[in-house]
Design a protein around this motif. Structure first.
Motif, PDB file in Angstrom:
ATOM      1  N   CYS A 163       0.853  -1.190   0.000  1.00 26.41           N
ATOM      2  CA  CYS A 163       0.000   0.000   0.000  1.00 26.41           C
ATOM      3  C   CYS A 163       0.890   1.242   0.000  1.00 26.41           C
ATOM      4  CB  CYS A 163      -0.901  -0.010   1.236  1.00 26.41           C
ATOM      5  SG  CYS A 163      -1.889   1.485   1.429  1.00 26.41           S
ATOM      6  N   GLU A 164       0.584   2.187  -0.863  1.00 28.35           N
ATOM      7  CA  GLU A 164       1.386   3.406  -0.950  1.00 28.35           C
ATOM      8  C   GLU A 164       1.202   4.319   0.259  1.00 28.35           C
ATOM      9  OE1 GLU A 164       1.607   5.495  -4.746  1.00 28.35           O
ATOM     10  OE2 GLU A 164       0.821   3.696  -5.734  1.00 28.35           O
ATOM     11  N   LEU A 165       0.134   4.128   1.032  1.00 30.83           N
ATOM     12  CA  LEU A 165      -0.075   4.970   2.213  1.00 30.83           C
ATOM     13  C   LEU A 165       0.473   4.323   3.479  1.00 30.83           C
ATOM     14  CD1 LEU A 165      -3.627   6.514   1.752  1.00 30.83           C
ATOM     15  CD2 LEU A 165      -1.441   7.680   1.701  1.00 30.83           C
ATOM     16  N   CYS A 166      -0.010   3.132   3.810  1.00 35.50           N
ATOM     17  CA  CYS A 166       0.379   2.528   5.091  1.00 35.50           C
ATOM     18  C   CYS A 166       1.606   1.626   4.992  1.00 35.50           C
ATOM     19  CB  CYS A 166      -0.799   1.764   5.700  1.00 35.50           C
ATOM     20  SG  CYS A 166      -1.264   0.260   4.808  1.00 35.50           S
ATOM     21  N   LYS A 167       1.990   1.268   3.782  1.00 37.77           N
ATOM     22  CA  LYS A 167       3.171   0.430   3.523  1.00 37.77           C
ATOM     23  C   LYS A 167       3.018  -1.009   4.007  1.00 37.77           C
ATOM     24  CE  LYS A 167       5.456   3.768   1.637  1.00 37.77           C
ATOM     25  NZ  LYS A 167       5.412   3.881   0.213  1.00 37.77           N
ATOM     26  N   ARG A 168       1.783  -1.425   4.380  1.00 32.49           N
ATOM     27  CA  ARG A 168       1.598  -2.827   4.761  1.00 32.49           C
ATOM     28  C   ARG A 168       1.708  -3.680   3.512  1.00 32.49           C
ATOM     29  NH1 ARG A 168      -3.608  -4.235   7.549  1.00 32.49           N
ATOM     30  NH2 ARG A 168      -4.460  -3.215   5.727  1.00 32.49           N
ATOM     31  N   GLN A 169       2.120  -4.937   3.700  1.00 30.29           N
ATOM     32  CA  GLN A 169       2.238  -5.857   2.578  1.00 30.29           C
ATOM     33  C   GLN A 169       2.165  -7.297   3.056  1.00 30.29           C
ATOM     34  OE1 GLN A 169       6.044  -5.942   0.639  1.00 30.29           O
ATOM     35  NE2 GLN A 169       7.043  -5.105   2.440  1.00 30.29           N
ATOM     36  N   PRO A 170       1.806  -8.246   2.235  1.00 30.82           N
ATOM     37  CA  PRO A 170       1.075  -8.068   0.991  1.00 30.82           C
ATOM     38  C   PRO A 170      -0.399  -7.827   1.301  1.00 30.82           C
ATOM     39  CG  PRO A 170       1.396 -10.395   1.374  1.00 30.82           C
ATOM     40  CD  PRO A 170       2.044  -9.662   2.526  1.00 30.82           C
ATOM     41  N   VAL A 171      -0.974  -6.848   0.678  1.00 37.04           N
ATOM     42  CA  VAL A 171      -2.383  -6.507   0.862  1.00 37.04           C
ATOM     43  C   VAL A 171      -3.059  -6.423  -0.502  1.00 37.04           C
ATOM     44  CG1 VAL A 171      -2.125  -5.251   3.045  1.00 37.04           C
ATOM     45  CG2 VAL A 171      -1.837  -4.036   0.902  1.00 37.04           C
ATOM     46  N   ASP A 172      -4.384  -6.597  -0.517  1.00 36.19           N
ATOM     47  CA  ASP A 172      -5.139  -6.381  -1.743  1.00 36.19           C
ATOM     48  C   ASP A 172      -5.145  -4.887  -2.019  1.00 36.19           C
ATOM     49  OD1 ASP A 172      -5.792  -9.062  -2.109  1.00 36.19           O
ATOM     50  OD2 ASP A 172      -7.614  -8.905  -0.905  1.00 36.19           O
ATOM     51  N   LEU A 173      -4.816  -4.526  -3.245  1.00 36.97           N
ATOM     52  CA  LEU A 173      -4.706  -3.114  -3.604  1.00 36.97           C
ATOM     53  C   LEU A 173      -5.893  -2.652  -4.437  1.00 36.97           C
ATOM     54  CD1 LEU A 173      -0.934  -3.042  -4.564  1.00 36.97           C
ATOM     55  CD2 LEU A 173      -1.973  -2.181  -2.469  1.00 36.97           C
ATOM     56  N   THR A 174      -6.286  -1.419  -4.225  1.00 37.91           N
ATOM     57  CA  THR A 174      -7.308  -0.775  -5.036  1.00 37.91           C
ATOM     58  C   THR A 174      -6.675   0.455  -5.674  1.00 37.91           C
ATOM     59  OG1 THR A 174      -8.069   0.605  -3.205  1.00 37.91           O
ATOM     60  CG2 THR A 174      -9.166  -1.515  -3.493  1.00 37.91           C
ATOM     61  N   ILE A 175      -7.288   0.924  -6.738  1.00 42.07           N
ATOM     62  CA  ILE A 175      -6.772   2.116  -7.415  1.00 42.07           C
ATOM     63  C   ILE A 175      -7.545   3.326  -6.899  1.00 42.07           C
ATOM     64  CG2 ILE A 175      -6.538   3.308  -9.624  1.00 42.07           C
ATOM     65  CD1 ILE A 175      -6.187   0.537 -10.893  1.00 42.07           C
ATOM     66  N   HIS A 176      -6.805   4.278  -6.357  1.00 42.05           N
ATOM     67  CA  HIS A 176      -7.400   5.511  -5.843  1.00 42.05           C
ATOM     68  C   HIS A 176      -7.015   6.647  -6.777  1.00 42.05           C
ATOM     69  CE1 HIS A 176      -8.568   8.767  -3.227  1.00 42.05           C
ATOM     70  NE2 HIS A 176      -7.332   9.228  -3.226  1.00 42.05           N
ATOM     71  N   HIS A 177      -8.022   7.330  -7.317  1.00 36.88           N
ATOM     72  CA  HIS A 177      -7.763   8.516  -8.138  1.00 36.88           C
ATOM     73  C   HIS A 177      -7.433   9.664  -7.190  1.00 36.88           C
ATOM     74  CE1 HIS A 177      -9.811   6.074 -11.128  1.00 36.88           C
ATOM     75  NE2 HIS A 177      -9.198   6.821 -12.023  1.00 36.88           N
ATOM     76  N   LEU A 178      -6.224  10.171  -7.278  1.00 38.75           N
ATOM     77  CA  LEU A 178      -5.787  11.225  -6.355  1.00 38.75           C
ATOM     78  C   LEU A 178      -6.656  12.468  -6.490  1.00 38.75           C
ATOM     79  CD1 LEU A 178      -1.973  10.610  -6.668  1.00 38.75           C
ATOM     80  CD2 LEU A 178      -3.425  10.126  -4.689  1.00 38.75           C
ATOM     81  N   LEU A 198      -3.127   1.586  11.741  1.00 37.76           N
ATOM     82  CA  LEU A 198      -3.289   0.495  10.793  1.00 37.76           C
ATOM     83  C   LEU A 198      -2.000  -0.305  10.605  1.00 37.76           C
ATOM     84  CD1 LEU A 198      -5.360  -0.856   8.932  1.00 37.76           C
ATOM     85  CD2 LEU A 198      -4.533   0.640   7.096  1.00 37.76           C
ATOM     86  N   ARG A 199      -0.872   0.349  10.671  1.00 36.26           N
ATOM     87  CA  ARG A 199       0.412  -0.348  10.497  1.00 36.26           C
ATOM     88  C   ARG A 199       0.618  -1.433  11.545  1.00 36.26           C
ATOM     89  NH1 ARG A 199       4.194   4.787   9.141  1.00 36.26           N
ATOM     90  NH2 ARG A 199       3.743   4.866   6.926  1.00 36.26           N
ATOM     91  N   LYS A 200      -0.044  -1.296  12.684  1.00 34.69           N
ATOM     92  CA  LYS A 200       0.083  -2.287  13.760  1.00 34.69           C
ATOM     93  C   LYS A 200      -0.855  -3.478  13.563  1.00 34.69           C
ATOM     94  CE  LYS A 200       1.122   1.515  16.818  1.00 34.69           C
ATOM     95  NZ  LYS A 200       0.499   2.444  17.742  1.00 34.69           N
ATOM     96  N   GLN A 201      -1.755  -3.363  12.583  1.00 36.15           N
ATOM     97  CA  GLN A 201      -2.718  -4.435  12.326  1.00 36.15           C
ATOM     98  C   GLN A 201      -2.143  -5.416  11.301  1.00 36.15           C
ATOM     99  OE1 GLN A 201      -5.275  -4.079  14.446  1.00 36.15           O
ATOM    100  NE2 GLN A 201      -4.215  -2.172  14.919  1.00 36.15           N
ATOM    101  N   PRO A 202      -2.573  -6.688  11.367  1.00 37.98           N
ATOM    102  CA  PRO A 202      -2.105  -7.656  10.367  1.00 37.98           C
ATOM    103  C   PRO A 202      -2.563  -7.244   8.964  1.00 37.98           C
ATOM    104  CG  PRO A 202      -3.419  -8.730  12.100  1.00 37.98           C
ATOM    105  CD  PRO A 202      -3.460  -7.259  12.346  1.00 37.98           C
ATOM    106  N   ALA A 203      -1.762  -7.580   7.982  1.00 42.82           N
ATOM    107  CA  ALA A 203      -2.083  -7.217   6.598  1.00 42.82           C
ATOM    108  C   ALA A 203      -3.391  -7.850   6.145  1.00 42.82           C
ATOM    109  CB  ALA A 203      -0.951  -7.635   5.668  1.00 42.82           C
ATOM    110  N   THR A 204      -3.809  -8.923   6.788  1.00 40.19           N
ATOM    111  CA  THR A 204      -5.042  -9.601   6.399  1.00 40.19           C
ATOM    112  C   THR A 204      -6.290  -8.976   7.019  1.00 40.19           C
ATOM    113  OG1 THR A 204      -4.711 -11.145   8.212  1.00 40.19           O
ATOM    114  CG2 THR A 204      -3.914 -11.820   6.032  1.00 40.19           C
ATOM    115  N   ALA A 235      -3.107   6.113  -7.240  1.00 35.73           N
ATOM    116  CA  ALA A 235      -2.237   5.462  -6.266  1.00 35.73           C
ATOM    117  C   ALA A 235      -2.825   4.087  -5.971  1.00 35.73           C
ATOM    118  CB  ALA A 235      -2.161   6.281  -4.985  1.00 35.73           C
ATOM    119  N   GLN A 236      -1.956   3.144  -5.674  1.00 41.01           N
ATOM    120  CA  GLN A 236      -2.420   1.816  -5.295  1.00 41.01           C
ATOM    121  C   GLN A 236      -2.389   1.736  -3.778  1.00 41.01           C
ATOM    122  OE1 GLN A 236      -0.570  -1.380  -7.383  1.00 41.01           O
ATOM    123  NE2 GLN A 236      -1.632  -0.834  -9.252  1.00 41.01           N
ATOM    124  N   ILE A 237      -3.591   1.690  -3.197  1.00 46.52           N
ATOM    125  CA  ILE A 237      -3.693   1.660  -1.739  1.00 46.52           C
ATOM    126  C   ILE A 237      -4.594   0.513  -1.306  1.00 46.52           C
ATOM    127  CG2 ILE A 237      -3.181   4.112  -1.487  1.00 46.52           C
ATOM    128  CD1 ILE A 237      -6.115   4.686  -1.113  1.00 46.52           C
TER     129      ILE A 237
END
Length: 98
Positions: free
Chosen positions: A6-21, A76-82, A34-36
């Motif tokens: 994720c380009e915002l929270c940097k968690r990985q691997p996560v399902d990504l969505t396309i966000h129109h800035l 959110l960074r403290k939460q599991p990627a799932t 952005a893919q977040i």
């Protein structure tokens, strides 16, 4: 759905969505995206109107440093990627849309 970082929270691997800035409704149909992850995407739209996103937060960096998003990303960074936490629309937006 694509998996990645994720380009915002940097968690990985996560399902990504396309966000129109710049939201499509505000003329951003062909602008940068952005893919977040799903939680970040929901939070962005629960916190800000499309007009606010277009004028105040048109870049990933500006979103990362928005006070409300900073707090959310830190949590959110403290939460599991799932995990897909339940989201609530901000009271500020609830009042505005009535």
């Amino acid at each position: 759905m694509e998996k990645g970082v994720c380009e915002l929270c940097k968690r990985q691997p996560v399902d990504l969505t396309i966000h129109h800035l710049i939201p499509k409704e505000e003329g951003g149909r062909f602008s940068d995206t952005a893919q977040i992850c799903i939680p970040c995407h929901k939070q962005v739209h629960f916190l800000y109107t499309n007009a606010e996103l277009a004028t105040l937060y048109p870049t990933v960096d500006s979103l990362k440093h928005a006070p409300e998003m900073k707090k959310f990303i830190s949590w959110l960074r403290k939460q599991p990627a799932t995990s897909l936490p339940r989201m609530k629309k901000s009271n500020r937006l609830k009042r505005r849309r009535k």
